[in-house]
Design a protein around this motif. Structure first.
Motif, PDB file in Angstrom:
ATOM      1  N   VAL A  45       0.828  -1.206   0.000  1.00 42.70           N
ATOM      2  CA  VAL A  45       0.000   0.000   0.000  1.00 42.70           C
ATOM      3  C   VAL A  45       0.861   1.253   0.000  1.00 42.70           C
ATOM      4  N   PHE A  46       1.989   1.215   0.707  1.00 42.72           N
ATOM      5  CA  PHE A  46       2.859   2.387   0.751  1.00 42.72           C
ATOM      6  C   PHE A  46       3.425   2.706  -0.636  1.00 42.72           C
ATOM      7  N   GLU A  47       3.803   1.680  -1.382  1.00 47.15           N
ATOM      8  CA  GLU A  47       4.282   1.898  -2.745  1.00 47.15           C
ATOM      9  C   GLU A  47       3.156   2.413  -3.643  1.00 47.15           C
ATOM     10  N   GLU A  49       2.686   6.147  -3.052  1.00 42.65           N
ATOM     11  CA  GLU A  49       3.711   6.954  -3.713  1.00 42.65           C
ATOM     12  C   GLU A  49       3.479   7.011  -5.220  1.00 42.65           C
ATOM     13  N   ALA A  50       3.047   5.894  -5.804  1.00 45.27           N
ATOM     14  CA  ALA A  50       2.766   5.890  -7.239  1.00 45.27           C
ATOM     15  C   ALA A  50       1.580   6.801  -7.571  1.00 45.27           C
ATOM     16  N   LYS A 107      -2.731  11.345  -9.221  1.00 53.24           N
ATOM     17  CA  LYS A 107      -4.071  10.767  -9.144  1.00 53.24           C
ATOM     18  C   LYS A 107      -4.955  11.488  -8.134  1.00 53.24           C
ATOM     19  N   TYR A 108      -4.333  12.055  -7.106  1.00 53.55           N
ATOM     20  CA  TYR A 108      -5.073  12.778  -6.063  1.00 53.55           C
ATOM     21  C   TYR A 108      -4.084  13.722  -5.392  1.00 53.55           C
ATOM     22  N   ASP A 109      -4.591  14.696  -4.630  1.00 51.61           N
ATOM     23  CA  ASP A 109      -3.650  15.630  -4.023  1.00 51.61           C
ATOM     24  C   ASP A 109      -2.831  14.911  -2.955  1.00 51.61           C
TER      25      ASP A 109
END
Length: 599
Positions: free
Chosen positions: A412-414, A417-418, A424-426
């Motif tokens: 989820v952390f990667e 960051e992606a 994709k979102y702020d």
């Protein structure tokens, strides 16, 4: 007693049996003497009036005067008549039971319909809906089904050897032109076998048996960052309570401002569309395009059986509908190809992508009578039959929820960051969501989580059975999307792991290359238009220069041809060739015809 014996009462001639009169036991009493009467005539009713006396006398006379062979033939005829009457009565009763009920014809039990949305049928009064017309339409549903082609599912079977049991997984074939993610081979059974392998009963829902949905007329925002009006502003305390799984639960699940999803709740649809959605039983395939973001893709390789028994619904907003009508014809049944178009009004969010999460995660609320649902994003084209997908990803594995994992990222952390790198979102909202999950115990993915293979889904396809536990999962998943960012990949594992820690259930994750085998991904409309514009802006290539072929010079027939070695000498170049050629003797021909050599 006149005539014959009465029901429930035996005479004294019945081997000493007790009489029951008014519920009391009585001692046997002598029978009154029977009055003398004339012998009965040879008739079925006998001559002694109604009762069995005449019939017994008739059979006694037949037995007395008929031969043994005739008696046996008579008994055989009576037995055949009894069997025929039994078969006829059973067929009549079966038709009377099976014809009116849609669920009976399709093979779905009432239990499936009872737990999906218990408040649906009881809440159509006092809420602004024309209940009279809708009730009339509802009563006509079964008649419409009977008048149309009667599709019946084959009986369920249990195979000793599955047709795909010897199929071994192989990675995607090597393709030099496509170096990115590609489809891999998947073993499907034919549609007929898939239908026969459909489970008769719904999958058991662990612990949770009854799921109800919260509705409130007057909502007040009590906490900052607690979601939207459409979601009902659930507090953190209510969020925590929703993971305390019990036999019966009531949770926030969108559409909070009304009892009927789509009717004055936000994400509203027309009454005629609500009626069509309620008619859908069995299996639904759904997709959505909002903000004119994608180009509608038509399903392919769909069997005739699926075309008549599976519902295909496409949700559009008014902007997308207007754009589609400029280029595509919508028939009088509101269909474009296989898709039945549903235009949504009063959208709950300003973000088109977040609006798309409503049908994606809350299909069980929009279609309360379906057993299975298949969601595909608007950019995807379905190229396999829905029943083949249900058999491959649900029934064969005995699971109730299937989603593909991301082809590259498992953590989820990667993924966060992606998402930030891709805009994709702020970034602040993404960081806030990840920090909140870290405080709740979110960790990096590792092999310690096996058999869970990933924390990041490729959420463009969801295959599910609508049972209470899967409905709860998607409700709580939607609540996270409503509270935090619309990037549902970030909240998937948190909701899954919280439920998994309390009950024996989890979402099955299959390979992304398997997903790419049954859906074909197209570009979003914006990217497609950019590519087309780039192609138009490129200057046309220069026309190919065609050189006219020079006509060959024709020599006279008596002309001497040059030797091959002489032509080869002319073509050779270089210092060595010139030096060597200067030292070589030259041959000349004298006038006399003799050859001389000059050094």
């Amino acid at each position: 007693m006149n005539g014959g014996a009465s029901l429930g009462l035996r005479t004294s001639g019945s081997y000493g049996s007790l009489q029951h009169s008014n519920g009391l036991l009585a001692s046997p009493a002598p029978s009154p003497p029977l009055a003398a009467r004339k012998p009965a005539k040879l008739s079925l009713g006998g001559g002694g009036g109604p009762g069995r006396g005449g019939e017994r006398l008739l059979f006694a006379r037949i037995y007395m005067f008929a031969s043994r062979r005739q008696r046996m033939l008579l008994l055989l005829l009576v037995a055949v008549a009894v069997v025929l009457c039994f078969l006829f009565s059973s067929l009549v009763s079966k038709d009377e039971v099976a014809a009116p009920g849609t669920e009976t014809m399709l093979g779905f039990s009432d239990h499936v319909l009872s737990f999906v949305n218990p408040g649906w049928t009881s809440s159509f009064s006092g809420n602004g809906l024309n209940t009279t017309s809708l009730a009339k339409k509802q009563s006509d549903i079964s008649n419409e089904k009977v008048q149309g082609p009667l599709w019946t599912f084959p009986p369920a079977i249990a195979l000793e050897h599955h047709p795909c049991e010897n199929f071994s997984f192989s990675p995607p074939p090597v393709d030099r032109k496509r170096t990115g993610p590609r489809p891999c081979p998947v073993c499907y059974v034919p549609v007929e076998q898939a239908l026969a392998l459909m489970p008769r009963a719904p999958t058991a829902s662990p612990i949770l048996q009854s799921l109800n949905y919260l509705s409130e007329d007057h909502l007040v925002l009590k906490e900052s960052g607690s979601g939207s009006l459409f979601g009902g502003y659930p507090s953190l305390e209510q969020r925590d309570m929703s993971y305390d799984i019990k036999d019966s639960m009531t949770v926030h699940c969108g559409f909070v401002r009304g009892k009927i999803p789509g009717l004055n709740t936000g994400f509203d649809v027309d009454e005629a569309d609500l009626y069509e959605m309620r008619k859908c039983h069995g299996t639904v395939v759904a997709s959505a395009i909002f903000g004119n973001y994608d180009i509608m893709q038509q399903p392919e390789n769909i069997s005739e059986f699926s075309k008549d028994t599976v519902c295909f619904f496409m949700f559009l907003d008014e902007e997308t509908e207007a754009a589609i009508k400029n280029t595509t014809t919508v028939d009088n049944m509101k269909r474009i190809g296989l898709w039945r178009v549903i235009v949504v009004h009063n959208l709950p969010y300003s973000d088109a992508r977040r609006n798309g999460k409503v049908p994606k995660l809350l299909l069980h609320r929009l279609f309360p009578n379906v057993r299975y649902s298949l969601w595909i994003d608007g950019k995807l084209k379905l190229v396999k039959d829905p029943y083949q997908l249900l058999e491959r990803f649900l029934w064969r594995k005995n699971v109730s929820f299937a989603i593909s994992r991301h082809y590259r990222r498992f953590d989820v952390f990667e993924e966060a960051e992606a998402n930030k790198a891709g805009g994709k979102y702020d970034n602040a909202s993404i960081d806030n969501q990840i920090e909140f999950y870290k405080k709740e115990g979110l960790t990096h993915y590792s092999s310690a989580k096996l058999p869970i293979t990933s924390d990041v889904p490729e959420g463009c396809v969801i295959i599910r059975e609508n049972i209470p536990i899967t409905n709860l999962f998607t409700c709580l998943w939607f609540n996270e999307v409503d509270r935090f960012t619309s990037r549902d990949q970030l909240s998937f594992s948190t909701v899954r792991d919280k439920i998994r820690s309390r009950v024996n259930w989890t979402a099955d994750m299959f390979l992304d290359c398997e997903r790419r085998d049954f859906v074909v991904q197209a570009y979003h409309r914006e990217l497609m238009e950019q590519k087309l514009a780039a192609l138009r802006s490129q200057p046309p290539p220069p026309p190919a220069v065609v050189r006219a072929q020079q006509p060959r010079k024709m020599l006279p027939d008596n002309a001497a041809k040059e030797p091959v070695r002489a032509s080869a000498t002319k073509k050779s170049t270089g210092k060595r060739s010139r030096k060597s050629s200067s030292k070589q003797p030259h041959r000349t021909k004298a006038a006399s015809g003799k050859e001389t050599v000059r050094l």
